[in-house]
Design an enzyme around this catalytic site. Sequence first.
Site, PDB file in Angstrom:
ATOM      1  N   THR A 187       7.039  -7.506   7.563  1.00 15.48           N
ATOM      2  CA  THR A 187       6.170  -6.876   6.565  1.00 15.48           C
ATOM      3  C   THR A 187       4.876  -7.691   6.504  1.00 15.48           C
ATOM      4  O   THR A 187       3.958  -7.443   7.281  1.00 15.48           O
ATOM      5  CB  THR A 187       6.850  -6.781   5.188  1.00 15.48           C
ATOM      6  OG1 THR A 187       7.383  -8.068   4.824  1.00 15.48           O
ATOM      7  CG2 THR A 187       7.983  -5.771   5.212  1.00 15.48           C
ATOM      8  N   LYS A 213      13.152 -12.371   8.738  1.00 19.47           N
ATOM      9  CA  LYS A 213      11.810 -12.062   8.285  1.00 19.47           C
ATOM     10  C   LYS A 213      11.667 -12.517   6.849  1.00 19.47           C
ATOM     11  O   LYS A 213      12.648 -12.680   6.119  1.00 19.47           O
ATOM     12  CB  LYS A 213      11.514 -10.564   8.399  1.00 19.47           C
ATOM     13  CG  LYS A 213      12.344  -9.626   7.532  1.00 19.47           C
ATOM     14  CD  LYS A 213      11.908  -9.463   6.088  1.00 19.47           C
ATOM     15  CE  LYS A 213      10.439  -9.077   6.018  1.00 19.47           C
ATOM     16  NZ  LYS A 213      10.008  -9.055   4.554  1.00 19.47           N
ATOM     17  N   THR A 234      10.990  -9.747   0.756  1.00 11.49           N
ATOM     18  CA  THR A 234      12.420  -9.856   0.966  1.00 11.49           C
ATOM     19  C   THR A 234      12.741 -10.780   2.115  1.00 11.49           C
ATOM     20  O   THR A 234      11.979 -10.902   3.051  1.00 11.49           O
ATOM     21  CB  THR A 234      12.973  -8.452   1.280  1.00 11.49           C
ATOM     22  OG1 THR A 234      12.797  -7.629   0.146  1.00 11.49           O
ATOM     23  CG2 THR A 234      14.426  -8.474   1.656  1.00 11.49           C
ATOM     24  N   GLU A 325       3.513 -16.798   2.536  1.00  9.05           N
ATOM     25  CA  GLU A 325       2.237 -16.128   2.273  1.00  9.05           C
ATOM     26  C   GLU A 325       1.195 -17.127   1.763  1.00  9.05           C
ATOM     27  O   GLU A 325       1.380 -17.763   0.735  1.00  9.05           O
ATOM     28  CB  GLU A 325       2.439 -15.008   1.255  1.00  9.05           C
ATOM     29  CG  GLU A 325       3.214 -13.836   1.824  1.00  9.05           C
ATOM     30  CD  GLU A 325       3.599 -12.796   0.802  1.00  9.05           C
ATOM     31  OE1 GLU A 325       4.026 -11.711   1.216  1.00  9.05           O
ATOM     32  OE2 GLU A 325       3.479 -13.070  -0.412  1.00  9.05           O
ATOM     33  N   ASN A 457      -0.836 -11.029  -2.721  1.00 10.91           N
ATOM     34  CA  ASN A 457       0.061 -10.346  -3.650  1.00 10.91           C
ATOM     35  C   ASN A 457      -0.678  -9.560  -4.726  1.00 10.91           C
ATOM     36  O   ASN A 457      -0.098  -8.683  -5.370  1.00 10.91           O
ATOM     37  CB  ASN A 457       1.026 -11.355  -4.278  1.00 10.91           C
ATOM     38  CG  ASN A 457       2.095 -11.771  -3.290  1.00 10.91           C
ATOM     39  OD1 ASN A 457       3.061 -11.061  -3.068  1.00 10.91           O
ATOM     40  ND2 ASN A 457       1.898 -12.928  -2.654  1.00 10.91           N
ATOM     41  N   SER A 462      -2.032  -1.996  -2.135  1.00 11.70           N
ATOM     42  CA  SER A 462      -3.315  -1.295  -1.952  1.00 11.70           C
ATOM     43  C   SER A 462      -3.444  -0.737  -0.539  1.00 11.70           C
ATOM     44  O   SER A 462      -2.885  -1.270   0.399  1.00 11.70           O
ATOM     45  CB  SER A 462      -4.483  -2.224  -2.249  1.00 11.70           C
ATOM     46  OG  SER A 462      -4.374  -2.711  -3.568  1.00 11.70           O
TER      47      SER A 462
END
Length: 462
Positions: A187, A213, A234, A325, A457, A462
Amino acid sequence: MSFPCLVFRRFSSTVAMKTGPSKQHFALPISEASLPKGFVATGLHCGVKKDATANDLAIIISESPRETSAAGCFTKNAFQAAPVCVSQEILRRTNGRARSLVVNSGCANAVTGEQGLQDAWAMSQETSHLYGAQEPSALVMSTGVIGQKLPISKIVTAIKSQARSAATRSLSPSASAWQEAAKAFMTTDTFPKIRARTFSIGGADYRIAGIDKGAGMIHPIMGPPVANRPLHATLLGCILTDAPVTPSSLQSALTHAVDRSFNCISVDGDMSTNDTIVALANGAAAPDDIPEIDEETAPDAFLAFRTELTNFAIDLAKLVVRDGEGATKFVTVTVKNAATYEDAHRIASKVSTSALVKTALYGEDANWGRILSSSGSVQGLSVPINPARVSVSFIPSDGTAALPVLVNGEPKIVDEVRAKEILELDDFEVCIDIGDFGSQQAKYWTCDLSYEYVRINGDYRS
């Protein structure tokens, strides 16, 4: 009439905006010689993601003539996603004999009600038909946005394209097929996470491969399937081996491994509705006369397998943190000399999820007071922390000397230049010595918290 004066403040920071190092060098190639025998895999685009060039569906099937054992560890989040519920039910129905899994990315199929459950069962059913099974027996995993329903007709059509007689079939044992499957898990990940290696037990050679992942919503607390559980971004992962292992022993080994790997990582402290790690063992590399490894009847072989599985799971879990991230740092938090493993694990977890600690790490600030404050806030330890015995050090990954900042409760005069040198590294360790004369140790792997994490985040949907 008077109105209050509105004052707008512009906040500035002495912390320079920075991005983390490139993570692409973690996307290592795999050799076909290290892939487990008897498995075929594929990754393709079916239409869950808007980008037509992005894989969003993975299928892995064991074609071994021996029975395949299956095990799983699943999120303890109260809002378990439909694929989590379905996979747990399949493991119960089959007594741990499942030979395939199907994974979609782009939509979590979480908090989707009865329709979500029907869609997860449909994914399992259609995948099971690929190898002639009439009842749904394929494990299911989904990842992506919560609260949205799957485009199930597109997914079913893509699964059917992998029928043995179909010209569009791409299921293959090749390394490239496994790589495409790994891409379908992604993702917000920046690189596909796949590893494979060989190992030996009792003179027999086996192979193990894994895909996982995750980059955000990462603080898994997973456990084995819970009996009689009502069906209602996740971490996902699968580990596959051609070693022969009984279902109960595979579950025991996986639970042990997950407790010491995936349950010891954190990016942002948020547990997902979909966290799942599954394992399949098809015995395809074992001679016919070698029985399945069993914890009761072959304890030495079982312990050897459990050790291999645990070490492999740790390597996979670390990849998730490295791809956190917005992360610029990979940080190992070690708590040692605790009375129990559980005490050490809870303290390491608390420090690893502290926003104050993680922002200080991003700012390369050796603010060890935040580490102490976080450690001391853990309640209900079997032996309470004695502040007079605690020591804290920063340990660089380059082999140079560690920097103690607290020794037996007494603060040291910190060499700020040396502290900056350590915290500028991509990898380093924070070591917390509880010093209560216990011998237990736990490690957590975490990352810093950056401006980029907020950006990612803030506009995820969006």
